[in-house]
Design a protein around this motif. Structure first.
Motif, PDB file in Angstrom:
ATOM      1  N   UNK A  54       0.774  -1.229   0.000  1.00  0.00           N
ATOM      2  CA  UNK A  54       0.000   0.000   0.000  1.00  0.00           C
ATOM      3  C   UNK A  54       0.806   1.279   0.000  1.00  0.00           C
ATOM      4  N   UNK A  55       2.120   1.207  -0.219  1.00  0.00           N
ATOM      5  CA  UNK A  55       2.945   2.423  -0.260  1.00  0.00           C
ATOM      6  C   UNK A  55       2.803   3.170  -1.577  1.00  0.00           C
ATOM      7  N   UNK A  56       2.433   2.468  -2.641  1.00  0.00           N
ATOM      8  CA  UNK A  56       2.274   3.106  -3.955  1.00  0.00           C
ATOM      9  C   UNK A  56       0.805   3.052  -4.352  1.00  0.00           C
ATOM     10  N   UNK A  57       0.246   4.205  -4.662  1.00  0.00           N
ATOM     11  CA  UNK A  57      -1.152   4.258  -5.092  1.00  0.00           C
ATOM     12  C   UNK A  57      -1.273   4.666  -6.550  1.00  0.00           C
ATOM     13  N   UNK A  58      -0.151   5.018  -7.179  1.00  0.00           N
ATOM     14  CA  UNK A  58      -0.152   5.269  -8.612  1.00  0.00           C
ATOM     15  C   UNK A  58       1.234   4.990  -9.170  1.00  0.00           C
ATOM     16  N   UNK A  59       1.274   4.554 -10.417  1.00  0.00           N
ATOM     17  CA  UNK A  59       2.534   4.231 -11.061  1.00  0.00           C
ATOM     18  C   UNK A  59       2.336   4.239 -12.574  1.00  0.00           C
ATOM     19  N   UNK A  60       3.433   4.237 -13.293  1.00  0.00           N
ATOM     20  CA  UNK A  60       3.402   4.221 -14.750  1.00  0.00           C
ATOM     21  C   UNK A  60       4.074   2.947 -15.226  1.00  0.00           C
ATOM     22  N   UNK A  61       3.370   2.200 -16.069  1.00  0.00           N
ATOM     23  CA  UNK A  61       3.916   0.994 -16.690  1.00  0.00           C
ATOM     24  C   UNK A  61       4.100   1.239 -18.171  1.00  0.00           C
ATOM     25  N   UNK A  62       5.215   0.765 -18.689  1.00  0.00           N
ATOM     26  CA  UNK A  62       5.452   0.860 -20.128  1.00  0.00           C
ATOM     27  C   UNK A  62       5.008  -0.447 -20.760  1.00  0.00           C
ATOM     28  N   UNK A  63       4.056  -0.389 -21.649  1.00  0.00           N
ATOM     29  CA  UNK A  63       3.598  -1.563 -22.376  1.00  0.00           C
ATOM     30  C   UNK A  63       3.724  -1.287 -23.861  1.00  0.00           C
ATOM     31  N   UNK A  64       4.598  -2.048 -24.510  1.00  0.00           N
ATOM     32  CA  UNK A  64       4.905  -1.847 -25.925  1.00  0.00           C
ATOM     33  C   UNK A  64       5.340  -0.397 -26.130  1.00  0.00           C
ATOM     34  N   UNK A  65       4.676   0.332 -26.995  1.00  0.00           N
ATOM     35  CA  UNK A  65       5.063   1.717 -27.260  1.00  0.00           C
ATOM     36  C   UNK A  65       4.268   2.705 -26.407  1.00  0.00           C
ATOM     37  N   UNK A  66       3.279   2.220 -25.682  1.00  0.00           N
ATOM     38  CA  UNK A  66       2.408   3.107 -24.910  1.00  0.00           C
ATOM     39  C   UNK A  66       2.692   2.977 -23.411  1.00  0.00           C
ATOM     40  N   UNK A  67       2.508   4.072 -22.712  1.00  0.00           N
ATOM     41  CA  UNK A  67       2.646   4.072 -21.263  1.00  0.00           C
ATOM     42  C   UNK A  67       1.258   4.071 -20.636  1.00  0.00           C
ATOM     43  N   UNK A  68       1.127   3.350 -19.533  1.00  0.00           N
ATOM     44  CA  UNK A  68      -0.130   3.287 -18.800  1.00  0.00           C
ATOM     45  C   UNK A  68       0.066   3.943 -17.437  1.00  0.00           C
ATOM     46  N   UNK A  69      -0.720   4.951 -17.139  1.00  0.00           N
ATOM     47  CA  UNK A  69      -0.697   5.593 -15.828  1.00  0.00           C
ATOM     48  C   UNK A  69      -1.777   4.896 -15.005  1.00  0.00           C
ATOM     49  N   UNK A  70      -1.353   4.130 -14.011  1.00  0.00           N
ATOM     50  CA  UNK A  70      -2.267   3.295 -13.226  1.00  0.00           C
ATOM     51  C   UNK A  70      -2.499   3.911 -11.849  1.00  0.00           C
ATOM     52  N   UNK A  71      -3.749   3.950 -11.450  1.00  0.00           N
ATOM     53  CA  UNK A  71      -4.149   4.417 -10.127  1.00  0.00           C
ATOM     54  C   UNK A  71      -4.750   3.250  -9.374  1.00  0.00           C
ATOM     55  N   UNK A  72      -4.243   2.994  -8.171  1.00  0.00           N
ATOM     56  CA  UNK A  72      -4.746   1.895  -7.350  1.00  0.00           C
ATOM     57  C   UNK A  72      -5.880   2.416  -6.490  1.00  0.00           C
ATOM     58  N   UNK A  73      -7.041   1.825  -6.658  1.00  0.00           N
ATOM     59  CA  UNK A  73      -8.229   2.229  -5.904  1.00  0.00           C
ATOM     60  C   UNK A  73      -8.225   1.542  -4.542  1.00  0.00           C
ATOM     61  N   UNK A  74      -8.721   2.205  -3.517  1.00  0.00           N
ATOM     62  CA  UNK A  74      -8.776   1.581  -2.185  1.00  0.00           C
ATOM     63  C   UNK A  74      -9.690   0.368  -2.196  1.00  0.00           C
ATOM     64  N   UNK A  75      -9.316  -0.623  -1.401  1.00  0.00           N
ATOM     65  CA  UNK A  75     -10.132  -1.852  -1.315  1.00  0.00           C
ATOM     66  C   UNK A  75     -11.379  -1.640  -0.505  1.00  0.00           C
TER      67      UNK A  75
END
Length: 75
Positions: A54-75
């Motif tokens: 639970x220390x990271x609630x958002x991150x960026x993943x590189x998938x192929x040529x596109x980047x995904x900005x991911x937000x982790x929603x609370x459980x």
């Protein structure tokens, strides 16, 4: 950059899929940039731990040529 809102479990799954892709690429004998892939693998391991606890609630993943900005929603 695409934005995704994910549950913690789905975010972990996304990171693990990317980690598998990087790991498989490192197993290839003809990989162009092994140092870059190793650095990404270390970064993904740290990110996986951070999202799990639970220390990271958002991150960026590189998938192929596109980047995904991911937000982790609370459980």
């Amino acid at each position: 950059m695409e934005q995704l809102f994910l549950t913690r479990a789905r975010a972990i799954e996304k990171i693990m899929v990317r980690r598998r892709i990087v790991s498989d690429a490192l197993d290839d004998r003809h990989v162009a940039n092994p140092d870059t892939l190793r650095a990404e693998q270390v970064e993904l391991e740290r990110l996986l731990l951070d999202v799990r606890v639970g220390r990271a609630t958002e991150f960026v993943l590189q998938e192929d040529a596109a980047a995904l900005h991911c937000f982790v929603m609370p459980d």
